[in-house]
Design a protein around this motif. Structure first.
Motif, PDB file in Angstrom:
ATOM      1  N   LYS A  59       0.948  -1.311  -0.132  1.00  0.00           N
ATOM      2  CA  LYS A  59      -0.324   0.011   0.113  1.00  0.00           C
ATOM      3  C   LYS A  59       0.848   1.306  -0.488  1.00  0.00           C
ATOM      4  CE  LYS A  59      -4.292  -2.218   2.659  1.00  0.00           C
ATOM      5  NZ  LYS A  59      -4.682  -1.909   3.253  1.00  0.00           N
ATOM      6  N   ILE A  60       2.305   1.052   0.088  1.00  0.00           N
ATOM      7  CA  ILE A  60       3.213   2.533   0.624  1.00  0.00           C
ATOM      8  C   ILE A  60       2.612   3.355  -1.047  1.00  0.00           C
ATOM      9  CG2 ILE A  60       4.849   1.001  -1.043  1.00  0.00           C
ATOM     10  CD1 ILE A  60       4.786   4.170   1.845  1.00  0.00           C
ATOM     11  N   TYR A  61       2.565   3.036  -2.626  1.00  0.00           N
ATOM     12  CA  TYR A  61       2.190   3.404  -3.354  1.00  0.00           C
ATOM     13  C   TYR A  61       0.906   4.484  -3.427  1.00  0.00           C
ATOM     14  CZ  TYR A  61       0.079  -1.212  -3.318  1.00  0.00           C
ATOM     15  OH  TYR A  61      -0.754  -2.582  -3.480  1.00  0.00           O
ATOM     16  N   HIS A  62       0.211   4.035  -2.746  1.00  0.00           N
ATOM     17  CA  HIS A  62      -1.215   5.349  -2.630  1.00  0.00           C
ATOM     18  C   HIS A  62      -0.340   6.387  -2.225  1.00  0.00           C
ATOM     19  CE1 HIS A  62      -4.128   2.116  -3.645  1.00  0.00           C
ATOM     20  NE2 HIS A  62      -3.674   1.990  -2.270  1.00  0.00           N
ATOM     21  N   TYR A  63       0.509   6.532  -1.815  1.00  0.00           N
ATOM     22  CA  TYR A  63       1.265   7.347  -0.790  1.00  0.00           C
ATOM     23  C   TYR A  63       2.207   8.952  -1.644  1.00  0.00           C
ATOM     24  CZ  TYR A  63      -0.795   5.725   3.589  1.00  0.00           C
ATOM     25  OH  TYR A  63      -1.511   5.616   4.255  1.00  0.00           O
ATOM     26  N   GLY A  64       3.015   7.729  -2.969  1.00  0.00           N
ATOM     27  CA  GLY A  64       3.843   8.833  -3.973  1.00  0.00           C
ATOM     28  C   GLY A  64       2.798   8.990  -4.864  1.00  0.00           C
ATOM     29  N   ASN A  65       3.015   9.095  -5.666  1.00  0.00           N
ATOM     30  CA  ASN A  65       3.350   9.514  -7.525  1.00  0.00           C
ATOM     31  C   ASN A  65       2.351   8.023  -8.009  1.00  0.00           C
ATOM     32  OD1 ASN A  65       1.901  10.029 -10.282  1.00  0.00           O
ATOM     33  ND2 ASN A  65       3.642  11.697  -9.506  1.00  0.00           N
ATOM     34  N   LYS A  66       1.230   7.587  -7.964  1.00  0.00           N
ATOM     35  CA  LYS A  66       0.672   6.247  -8.547  1.00  0.00           C
ATOM     36  C   LYS A  66       0.436   6.361  -9.806  1.00  0.00           C
ATOM     37  CE  LYS A  66      -3.272   5.517  -7.325  1.00  0.00           C
ATOM     38  NZ  LYS A  66      -4.510   4.745  -6.322  1.00  0.00           N
ATOM     39  N   GLN A  67       0.158   7.118 -10.233  1.00  0.00           N
ATOM     40  CA  GLN A  67       0.230   7.467 -11.699  1.00  0.00           C
ATOM     41  C   GLN A  67       0.889   7.437 -13.224  1.00  0.00           C
ATOM     42  OE1 GLN A  67      -1.574  11.324 -12.934  1.00  0.00           O
ATOM     43  NE2 GLN A  67      -2.624  10.535 -14.827  1.00  0.00           N
ATOM     44  N   GLN A  68       2.137   8.006 -12.246  1.00  0.00           N
ATOM     45  CA  GLN A  68       3.758   7.882 -12.700  1.00  0.00           C
ATOM     46  C   GLN A  68       3.516   6.675 -12.755  1.00  0.00           C
ATOM     47  OE1 GLN A  68       5.171   9.578 -14.995  1.00  0.00           O
ATOM     48  NE2 GLN A  68       6.963   8.124 -15.089  1.00  0.00           N
ATOM     49  N   LEU A  69       4.263   5.792 -11.363  1.00  0.00           N
ATOM     50  CA  LEU A  69       4.605   4.206 -11.482  1.00  0.00           C
ATOM     51  C   LEU A  69       3.805   3.199 -12.618  1.00  0.00           C
ATOM     52  CD1 LEU A  69       5.731   1.836  -9.662  1.00  0.00           C
ATOM     53  CD2 LEU A  69       3.759   2.210  -8.192  1.00  0.00           C
ATOM     54  N   VAL A 101       4.555  13.998  -4.703  1.00  0.00           N
ATOM     55  CA  VAL A 101       2.852  13.188  -4.461  1.00  0.00           C
ATOM     56  C   VAL A 101       1.564  13.879  -4.443  1.00  0.00           C
ATOM     57  CG1 VAL A 101       0.703  12.508  -2.656  1.00  0.00           C
ATOM     58  CG2 VAL A 101       3.505  12.142  -2.433  1.00  0.00           C
ATOM     59  N   SER A 102       1.183  13.375  -6.678  1.00  0.00           N
ATOM     60  CA  SER A 102       0.134  14.582  -7.320  1.00  0.00           C
ATOM     61  C   SER A 102      -1.026  14.581  -6.890  1.00  0.00           C
ATOM     62  CB  SER A 102      -0.094  13.930  -8.456  1.00  0.00           C
ATOM     63  OG  SER A 102      -0.518  13.150  -8.294  1.00  0.00           O
ATOM     64  N   SER A 103      -1.616  15.496  -6.976  1.00  0.00           N
ATOM     65  CA  SER A 103      -3.067  15.891  -6.359  1.00  0.00           C
ATOM     66  C   SER A 103      -3.792  14.469  -7.004  1.00  0.00           C
ATOM     67  CB  SER A 103      -3.906  16.933  -6.774  1.00  0.00           C
ATOM     68  OG  SER A 103      -3.877  16.946  -8.604  1.00  0.00           O
ATOM     69  N   LEU A 131      -6.152  12.159  -3.791  1.00  0.00           N
ATOM     70  CA  LEU A 131      -7.563  11.965  -3.611  1.00  0.00           C
ATOM     71  C   LEU A 131      -7.597  10.263  -3.809  1.00  0.00           C
ATOM     72  CD1 LEU A 131      -9.173  13.999  -6.655  1.00  0.00           C
ATOM     73  CD2 LEU A 131      -9.151  14.337  -4.501  1.00  0.00           C
ATOM     74  N   GLY A 132      -6.743   9.510  -3.887  1.00  0.00           N
ATOM     75  CA  GLY A 132      -6.978   8.205  -3.916  1.00  0.00           C
ATOM     76  C   GLY A 132      -6.140   7.826  -2.897  1.00  0.00           C
ATOM     77  N   SER A 133      -5.349   8.627  -1.953  1.00  0.00           N
ATOM     78  CA  SER A 133      -4.770   8.187  -1.352  1.00  0.00           C
ATOM     79  C   SER A 133      -5.872   7.793   0.425  1.00  0.00           C
ATOM     80  CB  SER A 133      -3.126   8.731  -0.512  1.00  0.00           C
ATOM     81  OG  SER A 133      -3.313   9.936   0.267  1.00  0.00           O
ATOM     82  N   PRO A 134      -5.278   7.137   1.108  1.00  0.00           N
ATOM     83  CA  PRO A 134      -5.532   6.323   2.498  1.00  0.00           C
ATOM     84  C   PRO A 134      -5.927   7.148   3.353  1.00  0.00           C
ATOM     85  CG  PRO A 134      -4.281   5.179   2.126  1.00  0.00           C
ATOM     86  CD  PRO A 134      -3.405   5.840   0.800  1.00  0.00           C
ATOM     87  N   ASP A 135      -4.546   8.272   3.531  1.00  0.00           N
ATOM     88  CA  ASP A 135      -5.295   9.496   4.317  1.00  0.00           C
ATOM     89  C   ASP A 135      -5.352  10.710   3.778  1.00  0.00           C
ATOM     90  OD1 ASP A 135      -2.689  10.224   2.587  1.00  0.00           O
ATOM     91  OD2 ASP A 135      -1.962  10.000   5.115  1.00  0.00           O
ATOM     92  N   GLY A 136      -5.419  11.003   2.353  1.00  0.00           N
ATOM     93  CA  GLY A 136      -6.459  12.058   1.839  1.00  0.00           C
ATOM     94  C   GLY A 136      -5.013  13.584   1.206  1.00  0.00           C
TER      95      GLY A 136
END
Length: 542
Positions: A179-189, A478-480, A484-489
């Motif tokens: 779940k660490i991917y929710h806290y970075g630029n998931k789209q770029q990943l 960390v993009s907007s 929006l989809g990250s656990p803590d927002g």
């Protein structure tokens, strides 16, 4: 102090140290410490090569043996953890850690040390739920199943680490915390590694055991490798009590040591100027090792760790002040890690190759000394006794396609079984040959704080083709969309975590830019890997 962090090393020590030397010449000062996040490949000889979980055609000696023999010495103190492509028989000699060569220290199956007052912890291997609750039953010569299971994380190491209460500065793992991917630029990943999408969407990418440790320690930094992509994230933890300052973890995963890849990062980390400039044992960790010595399991039997459920007389093995003082007395208040490296196996000689070198389960004198001083069990000694009594270890047979060790046995407490990818690859080294069309995972966005200089096409020398130092690219923000989809927002940048005054903690993304060892059939390799990733079954990736 300046700390360099490397992703998957794959035995390329010469290239890594060469890069560090150039970074020192172009940077503000010398590198004080090198941390390696697995796939180190401390291969001493041909027998060690046979213990790497790769098909024989992919076994290469690389350059570690030169440091083992004393021909070369690591120019900077190097601390590493194990991954899933290791000389497992060598690392197995040092379950509690130790020197694999002068100035190169292995943290062990799990371990914690200090350097200049900075507390560094780590756990070796990758997560597989079907082996998670087993003991450390494997020993050389390995068979096609144990050559893989030997590097699978076990619950005992996670349990020991979770007994620690004192703050952790840096933690290393080979595979990523889930779940660490929710806290970075998931789209770029996902743009870079599109085959991760299903696992990311299902929250099954990465290690749940590492995620558990991340939540427990909430370290300032967490470094990983394994997935062969650079990825940064900022995880803001919730404060346990009102009035407490919430902690934040700066996560960084790095690529493998290949041309045009972001495999190295130099970081400025605060340290204690009064602390000694040598590697030290961590007193709390040593105390936990003593307390949990009776929990050692060298069988394949599945078992659960003690917990407060009415079934165990003891479940809290955390270190008390009294117990830590006792360990200090045992060590005569000297926590310095002794420089007691010794050669325990014949070293590779290019002029006299020995393809039939015998594989031996060795007892390392470093481990013997450490266990005797601390009053704990050398699990290799216990394993040898168990092997003599029960013949636990089968003969290893060379196979070009090693079979997966999938098991229908009782699962661990985790619902899913992924070490990183849910695909199977009987010939898993092909994942290491994976190449993307892009030469780098660095974003092509123009919002870089400092420009980089592209290498010359004519550059034939590795050092000469090294790029200029630059700040983390905008792709690490960390993009907007991701927030929006990250656990803590929460939204933030990696460099803006608490404790960072100027936001430039991660300042030197370094690449290996020569074309040496560049795969010749890039497109073919990529197509083969796409088929691998699409497979249904589960195996050890990357």
């Amino acid at each position: 102090m300046r700390v360099a962090v490397a992703g998957c090393c794959h035995g390329e020590l010469d290239k890594i140290y060469e890069t560090l030397a150039l970074a020192e010449r172009r940077g503000p000062g010398p590198i004080d410490l090198l941390l390696c996040c697995g796939d180190f490949q401390a291969v001493r000889n041909e027998a060690d090569l046979r213990c790497m979980a790769v098909p024989p055609k992919y076994r290469h000696m690389q350059t570690f043996y030169r440091y083992y023999s004393g021909e070369k010495k690591a120019p900077v103190l190097t601390v590493f953890i194990g991954g899933n492509h290791e000389a497992s028989n060598h690392l197995q000699e040092l379950p509690y850690g130790g020197w694999v060569a002068p100035n190169i220290y292995y943290l062990g199956l799990a371990g914690v040390v200090k350097y200049r007052g900075v507390r560094i912890g780590g756990i070796s291997g990758i997560f597989k739920s079907h082996d998670y609750r087993k003991g450390h039953f494997e020993c050389p010569p390995y068979n096609p199943a144990t050559i893989r299971s030997i590097y699978h994380v076990r619950n005992i190491e996670v349990y020991k680490l979770k007994q620690l209460k004192q703050p952790m500065d840096i933690f290393l793992s080979h595979d990523w915390p889930r779940k660490i991917y929710h806290y970075g630029n998931k789209q770029q990943l996902l743009k870079t590694k599109s085959f991760f999408r299903q696992e990311v969407e299902n929250n099954t990418l990465g290690s749940p055991a590492a995620s558990e440790l991340l939540e427990h320690f909430k370290p300032t930094y967490w470094f990983s490798a394994h997935l062969h992509v650079k990825f940064a994230a900022l995880m803001q933890h919730q404060a346990k009590d009102k009035g407490q300052t919430a902690k934040a973890t700066k996560f960084l995963a790095l690529d493998k040591c290949l041309p045009h890849r972001d495999f190295l990062q130099v970081i400025e980390i605060e340290h204690d100027p009064s602390a000694p400039e040598y590697l030290e044992y961590d007193i709390e960790w040593l105390t936990v090792l003593r307390a949990t010595d009776d929990l050692i399991n060298v069988t394949e039997r599945l078992w659960n760790m003690p917990e407060n459920n009415g079934l165990h007389t003891r479940w809290d093995y955390s270190a008390t002040e009294e117990a830590m003082n006792k360990v200090l007395e045992i060590l005569n208040h000297d926590l310095k890690v002794p420089c007691n490296f010794s050669i325990t196996a014949a070293c590779y000689d290019p002029s006299r190759p020995q393809t039939q070198m015998q594989l031996v389960h060795r007892i390392n004198p470093q481990t013997t000394e450490f266990c005797a001083q601390l009053g704990i069990t050398d699990m290799n000694v216990r394993l040898q006794k168990a092997k003599e009594e029960h013949h636990l270890c089968g003969e290893f047979e060379e196979q070009d396609d090693m079979e997966s060790n999938d098991s229908g046995e009782d699962r661990s407490e985790y619902n899913t079984d992924t070490s990183a990818l849910s695909s199977i690859n009987p010939d898993e080294i092909m994942l290491d040959e994976e190449e993307e069309d892009e030469d780098s995972i660095v974003s092509t966005h123009s919002d870089m704080n400092t420009p980089s200089v592209e290498p010359s096409d004519q550059a034939s020398d590795f050092s000469a083709s090294f790029s200029d130092v630059r700040i983390l690219p905008g792709s690490m923000v960390v993009s907007s969309d991701d927030t929006l989809g990250s656990p803590d927002g929460r939204e933030g940048k990696l460099g803006e975590a608490p404790g960072s005054e100027d936001g430039n903690d991660l300042e030197l993304p370094l690449k290996r830019l020569s074309d040496e060892h560049e795969p010749e059939q890039r497109k073919k390799i990529k197509r083969r890997n796409q088929a691998i990733y699409a497979a249904v079954d589960d195996d050890d990736a990357a």
